[in-house]
Write a protein that holds these residues in place. Structure first.
Motif, PDB file in Angstrom:
ATOM      1  N   SER A  36     -37.422 -12.256 -17.904  1.00  0.00           N
ATOM      2  CA  SER A  36     -37.131 -12.554 -19.044  1.00  0.00           C
ATOM      3  C   SER A  36     -38.021 -12.820 -19.839  1.00  0.00           C
ATOM      4  O   SER A  36     -37.956 -12.177 -21.095  1.00  0.00           O
ATOM      5  CB  SER A  36     -35.980 -13.815 -18.918  1.00  0.00           C
ATOM      6  N   SER A  37     -39.227 -13.337 -19.664  1.00  0.00           N
ATOM      7  CA  SER A  37     -40.361 -13.539 -20.666  1.00  0.00           C
ATOM      8  C   SER A  37     -41.162 -12.371 -20.932  1.00  0.00           C
ATOM      9  O   SER A  37     -41.750 -12.478 -22.103  1.00  0.00           O
ATOM     10  CB  SER A  37     -41.167 -14.806 -19.955  1.00  0.00           C
ATOM     11  N   GLN A  66     -46.122 -14.509 -29.402  1.00  0.00           N
ATOM     12  CA  GLN A  66     -45.321 -15.378 -30.459  1.00  0.00           C
ATOM     13  C   GLN A  66     -45.231 -16.886 -30.077  1.00  0.00           C
ATOM     14  O   GLN A  66     -45.528 -17.684 -31.100  1.00  0.00           O
ATOM     15  CB  GLN A  66     -43.961 -14.858 -30.399  1.00  0.00           C
ATOM     16  N   VAL A  67     -45.099 -17.208 -28.869  1.00  0.00           N
ATOM     17  CA  VAL A  67     -45.106 -18.611 -28.536  1.00  0.00           C
ATOM     18  C   VAL A  67     -46.403 -19.188 -28.762  1.00  0.00           C
ATOM     19  O   VAL A  67     -46.687 -20.500 -29.111  1.00  0.00           O
ATOM     20  CB  VAL A  67     -44.488 -18.768 -27.019  1.00  0.00           C
ATOM     21  N   LEU A  68     -47.584 -18.607 -28.376  1.00  0.00           N
ATOM     22  CA  LEU A  68     -48.824 -19.215 -28.513  1.00  0.00           C
ATOM     23  C   LEU A  68     -49.262 -19.480 -29.947  1.00  0.00           C
ATOM     24  O   LEU A  68     -50.093 -20.429 -30.370  1.00  0.00           O
ATOM     25  CB  LEU A  68     -49.915 -18.218 -27.767  1.00  0.00           C
ATOM     26  N   TYR A 248     -34.256 -16.843 -27.407  1.00  0.00           N
ATOM     27  CA  TYR A 248     -34.451 -16.966 -26.085  1.00  0.00           C
ATOM     28  C   TYR A 248     -35.741 -16.622 -25.343  1.00  0.00           C
ATOM     29  O   TYR A 248     -36.116 -17.273 -24.476  1.00  0.00           O
ATOM     30  CB  TYR A 248     -33.174 -16.510 -25.112  1.00  0.00           C
ATOM     31  N   GLN A 249     -36.441 -15.631 -26.187  1.00  0.00           N
ATOM     32  CA  GLN A 249     -37.375 -15.026 -25.386  1.00  0.00           C
ATOM     33  C   GLN A 249     -38.751 -15.857 -25.693  1.00  0.00           C
ATOM     34  O   GLN A 249     -39.687 -15.876 -24.867  1.00  0.00           O
ATOM     35  CB  GLN A 249     -37.807 -13.390 -26.040  1.00  0.00           C
ATOM     36  N   VAL A 250     -38.719 -16.657 -26.707  1.00  0.00           N
ATOM     37  CA  VAL A 250     -39.823 -17.537 -26.885  1.00  0.00           C
ATOM     38  C   VAL A 250     -39.596 -18.735 -26.064  1.00  0.00           C
ATOM     39  O   VAL A 250     -40.741 -18.978 -25.609  1.00  0.00           O
ATOM     40  CB  VAL A 250     -39.650 -18.047 -28.384  1.00  0.00           C
ATOM     41  N   LEU A 251     -38.537 -19.035 -25.690  1.00  0.00           N
ATOM     42  CA  LEU A 251     -38.523 -20.281 -24.893  1.00  0.00           C
ATOM     43  C   LEU A 251     -38.682 -19.838 -23.508  1.00  0.00           C
ATOM     44  O   LEU A 251     -39.546 -20.754 -22.816  1.00  0.00           O
ATOM     45  CB  LEU A 251     -36.854 -20.717 -24.914  1.00  0.00           C
ATOM     46  N   THR A 252     -38.347 -18.752 -22.771  1.00  0.00           N
ATOM     47  CA  THR A 252     -38.447 -18.187 -21.716  1.00  0.00           C
ATOM     48  C   THR A 252     -40.288 -18.166 -21.569  1.00  0.00           C
ATOM     49  O   THR A 252     -40.702 -18.566 -20.288  1.00  0.00           O
ATOM     50  CB  THR A 252     -37.936 -16.981 -21.342  1.00  0.00           C
ATOM     51  N   ALA A 253     -40.789 -17.535 -22.456  1.00  0.00           N
ATOM     52  CA  ALA A 253     -42.546 -17.586 -22.505  1.00  0.00           C
ATOM     53  C   ALA A 253     -43.002 -18.814 -22.459  1.00  0.00           C
ATOM     54  O   ALA A 253     -43.998 -18.961 -21.540  1.00  0.00           O
ATOM     55  CB  ALA A 253     -42.893 -16.527 -23.429  1.00  0.00           C
ATOM     56  N   ALA A 254     -42.418 -19.736 -23.256  1.00  0.00           N
ATOM     57  CA  ALA A 254     -42.937 -21.131 -23.109  1.00  0.00           C
ATOM     58  C   ALA A 254     -42.699 -21.843 -21.810  1.00  0.00           C
ATOM     59  O   ALA A 254     -43.801 -22.552 -21.376  1.00  0.00           O
ATOM     60  CB  ALA A 254     -42.250 -21.740 -24.209  1.00  0.00           C
ATOM     61  N   ALA A 255     -41.728 -21.729 -21.198  1.00  0.00           N
ATOM     62  CA  ALA A 255     -41.472 -22.398 -19.995  1.00  0.00           C
ATOM     63  C   ALA A 255     -42.281 -21.805 -18.931  1.00  0.00           C
ATOM     64  O   ALA A 255     -42.875 -22.520 -18.088  1.00  0.00           O
ATOM     65  CB  ALA A 255     -39.881 -22.236 -19.649  1.00  0.00           C
TER      66      ALA A 255
END
Length: 284
Positions: A36-37, A66-68, A248-255
């Motif tokens: 998903s990430s 984006q998450v970085l 949701y895509q930001v949260l999956t990458a961060a996790a």
């Protein structure tokens, strides 16, 4: 005799197959999070992660970029390293010293003191948070790395001493007696004999301690919550849930970024893991 051997091989094969199935089933959420990430936001919101495995593949690194860049996540990763590395080394170092003393040195009240330390394993850390926070606030440590280092060291020491003491006590006594006869001091025996032999136990303990400190949210929130510049990834991800709850895509990458390093350390040290956990289980 041959029939018994065949039964043992069959039973071992069945157990291995069951263990592999459980491991694969347990890994499905992690694998789904990773897939998903790497998917675009429009696909995440409309289809399940398993559809990303079918051709044509549509993966992107935009979520990680984006998450970085969001809310200082790169700095939060560095903060987590600054917290986790000393928070792992200090309990191992201090715990190994204490474990050697409990295993091979004679002093009054040794057994009573050891049982008192082991008894601390059943005390929830939440009970100690309020008095420790009051003490750190009074001496001005709240919001500093020193506060969380001391907290993780104190909370990790009982288990460290318990595990390492059992390992040290299982070592052959003839080995240490020979070293004493040759004139070696306790310090020399500890550094030159005990620590090299204790590598499996130290590695397994390092896995436990590092993962606990790395994934900790409560202790970091209590002692560093007032200083966002020192916030680890757990606090930053919790803030992302509020700021990017619909992304949701930001949260999956961060996790997954937060999971990557503990997984790497575990697979790097896994050959020592079982050896260290089982060491001293028959003698203590």
């Amino acid at each position: 005799m041959q029939r018994r051997s065949l039964q043992q091989i069959f039973s071992q094969s069945v157990i291995s197959a069951i263990a592999i199935c459980i491991g694969l089933f347990w890994s499905v959420p992690t694998f789904g999070l990773f897939v998903s990430s790497l998917r675009p936001p429009e696909l995440i919101s409309t289809t399940g992660w398993w559809t990303g495995l079918t051709l044509p593949w549509n993966f992107t690194l935009q979520n990680y970029q984006q998450v970085l860049q969001a809310q200082g996540f790169g700095q939060a990763f560095l903060n987590s390293l600054i917290i986790a590395i000393p928070g792992t080394i200090f309990p191992l170092l201090i715990g190994s010293w204490a474990a050697y003393a409990f295993a091979w040195m004679r002093f009054p009240g040794r057994d009573l003191l050891f049982f008192s330390i082991v008894a601390l394993l059943v005390v929830p850390l939440q009970i100690a948070l309020v008095p420790i926070l009051s003490l750190f606030t009074a001496i001005g440590l709240t919001g500093q790395y020193t506060a969380i280092w001391l907290a993780h060291t104190a909370f990790g020491l009982p288990f460290s001493i318990f595990l390492l003491r059992n390992f040290f006590a299982s070592l052959p006594s003839d080995l240490l007696e020979s070293a004493h006869i040759d004139g070696a001091s306790h310090l020399r025996i500890f550094w030159n004999i005990i620590l090299p032999l204790a590598l499996p136990a130290l590695a397994s303990l390092a896995i436990f301690q590092f993962m606990w400190v790395w994934n900790d949210l409560l202790v970091a929130l209590i002692f560093l919550g007032g200083n966002p510049q020192h916030a680890p990834m757990t606090l930053t991800i919790a803030n992302l849930v509020g700021s990017y709850g619909t992304d949701y895509q930001v949260l999956t990458a961060a996790a997954f970024i937060s999971m990557a390093l503990p997984l790497l350390i575990f697979f790097s040290l896994q050959r020592y893991f079982v050896r260290g956990i089982l060491a001293g289980s028959l003698k203590g």
